[in-house]
Design a protein around this motif. Structure first.
Motif, PDB file in Angstrom:
ATOM      1  N   THR A 120      -1.707 -12.000  11.628  1.00  0.00           N
ATOM      2  CA  THR A 120      -0.799 -12.695  12.541  1.00  0.00           C
ATOM      3  C   THR A 120       0.660 -12.415  12.228  1.00  0.00           C
ATOM      4  O   THR A 120       1.471 -12.223  13.136  1.00  0.00           O
ATOM      5  CB  THR A 120      -1.025 -14.227  12.492  1.00  0.00           C
ATOM      6  OG1 THR A 120      -0.987 -14.672  11.133  1.00  0.00           O
ATOM      7  CG2 THR A 120      -2.355 -14.603  13.099  1.00  0.00           C
ATOM      8  N   PRO A 239      -4.370 -19.438  15.084  1.00  0.00           N
ATOM      9  CA  PRO A 239      -4.105 -18.078  14.601  1.00  0.00           C
ATOM     10  C   PRO A 239      -5.049 -17.032  15.181  1.00  0.00           C
ATOM     11  O   PRO A 239      -4.650 -15.884  15.399  1.00  0.00           O
ATOM     12  CB  PRO A 239      -4.281 -18.180  13.084  1.00  0.00           C
ATOM     13  CG  PRO A 239      -4.946 -19.465  12.823  1.00  0.00           C
ATOM     14  CD  PRO A 239      -4.647 -20.355  13.959  1.00  0.00           C
ATOM     15  N   ILE A 243      -3.905 -13.693  17.022  1.00  0.00           N
ATOM     16  CA  ILE A 243      -4.417 -12.364  16.661  1.00  0.00           C
ATOM     17  C   ILE A 243      -4.915 -11.640  17.915  1.00  0.00           C
ATOM     18  O   ILE A 243      -4.652 -10.447  18.111  1.00  0.00           O
ATOM     19  CB  ILE A 243      -5.555 -12.493  15.627  1.00  0.00           C
ATOM     20  CG1 ILE A 243      -5.002 -12.961  14.277  1.00  0.00           C
ATOM     21  CG2 ILE A 243      -6.279 -11.149  15.441  1.00  0.00           C
ATOM     22  CD1 ILE A 243      -6.076 -13.363  13.291  1.00  0.00           C
TER      23      ILE A 243
END
Length: 447
Positions: A120, A239, A243
């Motif tokens: 990330t 996250p 991504i």
């Protein structure tokens, strides 16, 4: 114009730059200053082609217009915002609870979270500092071996330099003239292999030396199942979505790395707002960090451009090409020397300096020898990752030393990273011997 008698000026110029860097002078000014001095020497002894220096202004403007390099401030900003948003803290706490009942579970959680943060943010400083502040005190409190605890945090923090989106790969893509998106694709499997190697090392240590990596007491990991599920969704879903936004858009050809970085920056701001930890102060701090690091990279690039032009004007590139392309073993000999030089330089200078000084010298030889430049870029990136861990100037060591408790000695920190450096080199050797591990995903590219 007779210049052959002064071909040694190029290598001497290279050594001069390394000397100033070793004395602690700023990188950009060391490179630019050495370039000016050797340009004057070359002109005075009639060994320099002034046309190279005349090209400097246009080259600098080309740097300023380089669309690929715009990805660097985007990814740095993304990482800075996430550092302020509390996502790392939530991830570490949740994954720590999930793995805490296992021997070595906390160290394993650090590797998992390090890999997720790498995918990330791609920013080493943010990852190492966050995990050092949160995980290290807990690991020490429950009796973890200090060398293992510090080593796994520092090493996991460096995963952001090989797992995309990686600033290292953006810089290498620009220097090698290859697609950053394909470099990202090529680095996915090696990055996962690196994280897997760290995790296996932790499990092996926990099995062989249970006292070095104990499980957490059951009462610490106790949490109602419904609350745990809710926490997993709240901590791990954001996250993963980020991504998907960043890497998915690149891998499926929807966006360039620069465009994906812009989308990721907006996504990071949205996550910070959802976490209720976004403020004007956080935004200002993130912008300042982005400006500081991006400016440093840009000035290094300008200095290295001047260095490169003068080096070529002194025929240093021709001199080095003749030596490197005629090493014993041809490609094997060149690759062995290349990897050794990059690894050794990583003990003393950081990846920006290596990428801007050394890579332009080695890249033309690699191309002439028929190397696949995507594979070559990924193995360089895997090698450069070690520069964050190798004493005495590994930046991950500095970041962790700054937040580690006083009880942790510097020599323990240094000893702790040695097994992880060896694991990084092992993965590097594997992807050198088996290039398909790098090239398989780029061959499926949607670009």
């Amino acid at each position: 114009m007779e210049t052959l008698g002064f071909d040694w000026l190029g290598p001497l110029m290279f050594l001069g730059a390394l000397l100033f860097l070793s004395l602690g002078y700023p990188v950009a000014f060391s490179l630019g200053g050495v370039a000016i001095v050797f340009a004057l020497i070359g002109i005075n002894v009639d060994a320099f082609e002034p046309s190279f220096l005349a090209a400097l202004p246009s080259r600098i403007f080309d740097i300023m217009k380089n669309y690929t390099l715009l990805a660097i401030p985007y990814f740095i900003f993304l990482g800075s915002v996430l550092e302020k948003s509390g996502i790392a803290e939530q991830l570490l706490e949740t994954v720590g609870i999930l793995f805490g009942r296992l021997r070595g579970g906390l160290a394993l959680a650090v590797v998992v979270v390090g890999a997720m943060l790498a995918a990330t943010t791609g920013v080493v400083a943010a990852t190492v500092v966050a995990m050092g502040l949160i995980s290290l005190p807990i690991m020490l409190r429950y009796g973890y071996n200090r060398e293992l605890a510090t080593g796994v945090i520092a090493a996991s923090g460096t995963l952001g330099q090989i797992i995309p989106p990686s600033v290292v790969l953006v810089v290498l893509g620009d220097q090698l003239g290859v697609s950053v998106g394909n470099l990202f694709l090529g680095a996915v499997i090696p990055g996962l292999m690196m994280a897997g190697a760290f995790a296996l090392h932790v499990l092996l240590v926990a099995f062989l030396k249970p006292e070095a990596a104990p499980a957490l007491p059951p009462e610490v990991c106790q949490m109602p199942r419904r609350e745990l599920r809710q926490r997993v969704v709240q901590s791990m879903l954001p996250p993963l979505v980020l991504i998907l936004l960043v890497l998915g858009s690149i891998f499926f050809g929807i966006a360039t790395p620069t465009e994906a970085g812009a989308v990721g920056s907006l996504g990071a701001i949205a996550l910070a707002l959802l976490n209720r930890q976004f403020s004007w102060v956080a935004l200002r701090d993130s912008c300042e960090a982005t400006l500081r690091i991006s400016s440093m990279a840009l000035f290094i690039l300008i200095g290295s451009t001047a260095f490169s032009l003068v080096f070529r004007g002194l025929h240093g590139d021709r001199f080095m090409f003749e030596i490197l392309s005629n090493l014993p073993g041809q490609g094997v000999g060149f690759l062995a020397l290349n990897m050794l030089v990059v690894f050794l330089l990583g003990f003393f200078i950081d990846f920006f300096e290596i990428a801007f000084i050394v890579v332009p010298i080695f890249a033309p030889v690699a191309k002439a020898l028929g190397f696949n430049m995507i594979w070559y870029g990924v193995i360089l990136g895997a090698n450069l990752q070690t520069s964050f861990l190798t004493p005495p100037f590994g930046f991950a060591l500095f970041y962790l030393r700054g937040v580690a408790p006083a009880i942790v000695k510097t020599e323990e920190l240094y000893r702790g990273v040695i097994p992880f450096i060896c694991l990084q080199l092992l993965v590097l050797l594997i992807i050198i011997l088996f290039p398909d591990l790098v090239m398989w995903l780029p061959s499926l590219s949607f670009d």
